[in-house]
Design a protein around this motif. Sequence first.
Motif, PDB file in Angstrom:
ATOM      1  N   SER A 140     -41.620  13.524   9.557  1.00  0.00           N
ATOM      2  CA  SER A 140     -40.303  12.972   9.237  1.00  0.00           C
ATOM      3  C   SER A 140     -39.887  11.987  10.324  1.00  0.00           C
ATOM      4  O   SER A 140     -40.135  12.223  11.510  1.00  0.00           O
ATOM      5  CB  SER A 140     -39.255  14.082   9.112  1.00  0.00           C
ATOM      6  OG  SER A 140     -39.173  14.833  10.309  1.00  0.00           O
ATOM      7  N   PHE A 174     -45.522   9.011   6.958  1.00  0.00           N
ATOM      8  CA  PHE A 174     -44.520  10.067   7.057  1.00  0.00           C
ATOM      9  C   PHE A 174     -44.132  10.518   5.661  1.00  0.00           C
ATOM     10  O   PHE A 174     -44.032   9.719   4.731  1.00  0.00           O
ATOM     11  CB  PHE A 174     -43.278   9.570   7.809  1.00  0.00           C
ATOM     12  CG  PHE A 174     -43.564   9.097   9.209  1.00  0.00           C
ATOM     13  CD1 PHE A 174     -43.644  10.010  10.251  1.00  0.00           C
ATOM     14  CD2 PHE A 174     -43.773   7.754   9.475  1.00  0.00           C
ATOM     15  CE1 PHE A 174     -43.917   9.578  11.533  1.00  0.00           C
ATOM     16  CE2 PHE A 174     -44.039   7.322  10.748  1.00  0.00           C
ATOM     17  CZ  PHE A 174     -44.112   8.236  11.784  1.00  0.00           C
ATOM     18  N   LYS A 175     -43.916  11.817   5.545  1.00  0.00           N
ATOM     19  CA  LYS A 175     -43.514  12.397   4.268  1.00  0.00           C
ATOM     20  C   LYS A 175     -42.037  12.169   3.989  1.00  0.00           C
ATOM     21  O   LYS A 175     -41.634  11.916   2.846  1.00  0.00           O
ATOM     22  CB  LYS A 175     -43.822  13.897   4.271  1.00  0.00           C
ATOM     23  CG  LYS A 175     -43.564  14.587   2.957  1.00  0.00           C
ATOM     24  CD  LYS A 175     -43.955  16.049   3.031  1.00  0.00           C
ATOM     25  CE  LYS A 175     -43.689  16.747   1.697  1.00  0.00           C
ATOM     26  NZ  LYS A 175     -44.047  18.190   1.771  1.00  0.00           N
ATOM     27  N   LEU A 176     -41.213  12.275   5.012  1.00  0.00           N
ATOM     28  CA  LEU A 176     -39.768  12.046   4.892  1.00  0.00           C
ATOM     29  C   LEU A 176     -39.402  10.837   5.729  1.00  0.00           C
ATOM     30  O   LEU A 176     -39.585  10.841   6.953  1.00  0.00           O
ATOM     31  CB  LEU A 176     -38.982  13.273   5.360  1.00  0.00           C
ATOM     32  CG  LEU A 176     -37.457  13.125   5.410  1.00  0.00           C
ATOM     33  CD1 LEU A 176     -36.895  12.852   4.022  1.00  0.00           C
ATOM     34  CD2 LEU A 176     -36.812  14.359   6.017  1.00  0.00           C
ATOM     35  N   ARG A 177     -38.889   9.804   5.071  1.00  0.00           N
ATOM     36  CA  ARG A 177     -38.479   8.577   5.752  1.00  0.00           C
ATOM     37  C   ARG A 177     -37.001   8.355   5.464  1.00  0.00           C
ATOM     38  O   ARG A 177     -36.601   8.113   4.328  1.00  0.00           O
ATOM     39  CB  ARG A 177     -39.310   7.387   5.270  1.00  0.00           C
ATOM     40  CG  ARG A 177     -40.796   7.568   5.529  1.00  0.00           C
ATOM     41  CD  ARG A 177     -41.597   6.352   5.116  1.00  0.00           C
ATOM     42  NE  ARG A 177     -41.529   6.112   3.685  1.00  0.00           N
ATOM     43  CZ  ARG A 177     -42.107   5.071   3.085  1.00  0.00           C
ATOM     44  NH1 ARG A 177     -42.769   4.184   3.807  1.00  0.00           N
ATOM     45  NH2 ARG A 177     -42.019   4.927   1.781  1.00  0.00           N
ATOM     46  N   ILE A 187     -31.293  17.184  11.061  1.00  0.00           N
ATOM     47  CA  ILE A 187     -32.650  17.069  10.511  1.00  0.00           C
ATOM     48  C   ILE A 187     -33.660  17.665  11.478  1.00  0.00           C
ATOM     49  O   ILE A 187     -34.630  18.320  11.064  1.00  0.00           O
ATOM     50  CB  ILE A 187     -32.970  15.599  10.205  1.00  0.00           C
ATOM     51  CG1 ILE A 187     -32.043  15.070   9.106  1.00  0.00           C
ATOM     52  CG2 ILE A 187     -34.413  15.442   9.776  1.00  0.00           C
ATOM     53  CD1 ILE A 187     -32.183  13.587   8.853  1.00  0.00           C
ATOM     54  N   GLU A 246     -35.963  21.359  10.874  1.00  0.00           N
ATOM     55  CA  GLU A 246     -37.291  20.806  10.610  1.00  0.00           C
ATOM     56  C   GLU A 246     -38.223  21.847   9.996  1.00  0.00           C
ATOM     57  O   GLU A 246     -38.905  21.575   8.992  1.00  0.00           O
ATOM     58  CB  GLU A 246     -37.883  20.287  11.922  1.00  0.00           C
ATOM     59  CG  GLU A 246     -39.318  19.790  11.791  1.00  0.00           C
ATOM     60  CD  GLU A 246     -39.920  19.454  13.137  1.00  0.00           C
ATOM     61  OE1 GLU A 246     -41.090  19.044  13.165  1.00  0.00           O
ATOM     62  OE2 GLU A 246     -39.208  19.611  14.163  1.00  0.00           O
TER      63      GLU A 246
END
Length: 374
Positions: A140, A168-171, A216, A220
Motif C-alpha cells: 500500500s 502496489f495493491k492499494l494506491r 491506514i 495495515e
Amino acid sequence: MEDEDDERQQNNQKQKGLIKIPSYQEVFQSSQPKPPPPLFQPSSSFSQAFSFLKSSEFYTPPPPPPPPDNASRQVAQSSASASASASTTSSSSSPYPSTQSRNAILVSHRQKGNPLLKHIRNVRWMFADVLCDYLLGQGSCALYLSLRYHLLHPDYLYFRIRELQKNFKLRVVLCHVDVEDVVKPLLEVTRTALLHDCTLLCGWSLEECGRYLETIKVYENKPADSIQERMDTDYLSRLTHALTAVRHVNKTDVVTLGSTFGSLSHIMDASMEDLARCPGIGERKVKRLYDTFHEPFRRVVSKPTIVQDASIQEKAEPSSVGDNGSMGSAEKEAAASKHGKEPIITVKSALAAAFAKYSEKVGKQDADGERWQN
C-alpha cells in the motif's frame, strides 16, 4: 701452573656449595605445559609450497585463453544487464531496508518541507528512497496532491501514477482541498484516480490528511471487520435502529412507542390519534411516523394528459368486453398502466407481503419435513 689449577679447584668447590634461587618468571614458564613440536611446517603461500613441481619433468604450462568474440561480449553484456535488472526488482520488491522501518511510514525525499509531516504524530516516519510519496505497507502506498498545485500542473498526477505501475495493491491519492472553487479540479482528479484504479481520499486540512495516513498504517495488518459497524442482536436495538431512521425520532421515543404498542407491527397499524396519545411525541413526530408507514414508495408525478391523438384513438378502437359484459383483469391492468395508475405500495403493505411469503415458505418446509419423516 699448579697454582692456577689449585685456584680453579677452589672456585669450583665454592660454586658447588652455593644454591641458586630461580626467579618468578622462570618458575612460571617452567610450570606451563609445552606444546608438542609441529609435524608440518606450512609455508607462507601455496605457490611457494608447490613451486618445485614447475621444475619437474611432469609439469606443462596451461594454454593461453582465446580472445573474446562479439557474440560472447553480447552474452556477457546481456547477463550483466539481467543481473542489474534483477537487483533493481529485488530492491523494489522489498522496499523496507530493515526490520525496524516496517512499523514506520517511509516518506519520499520529495516531501521534504511539506507541512503535512508535522501532523503525523501517532506513527513513526522516516525518509527513504521510494517511488511513492508515502509507503504505508508492503503493498500500500499514497500519493499526495494539492488542488492548488494541480491547477498549476494538471499532468502531475498522471505521471506519478504511471511511475508506480502495478507494484502496489492499494494506491491511495491523498488530495488536499485548499482552493475555493473545487468543482472542476476535483472532477479531473476523481476521473484520473478512477481510470487508474486508485482510491481517492479528500482532506480539507493538513491534520485530516495526516490522520488518514496514520489510520491506514495502523490498520495495515487488521481485517476489515474491525472497522465495520456492530449492531446488537436484541429486539430493542433493532427497533431503535429502524425507528431512529425517521427524522426527529430519538431513542427515548423508541422506548415509549415500544412500551406502548409492544411491537413494530402494532406501531405501523396505529392511527395518528393513537400515536398522539404517547407522552413526549408531538404533532410533528406523529405526522413523520404516520407518513413513513403509509406513503407510497414511488411518488406519482402529475403529467398533462390532454392528448388529442390518444383521445381520438380511444374513441375509434372498440373496447374489448367479455362474455359477461365486463372488462378482463389483464385488460384492466393494461388500461391502468396506460393511464399511469399503478397499485400503491406502502411500507405496511410491502412488509405484509414479505411476511406472507415467509410464512408460506416456512409452511412448505414443515410439510416437506413431515413427509420425509413419514
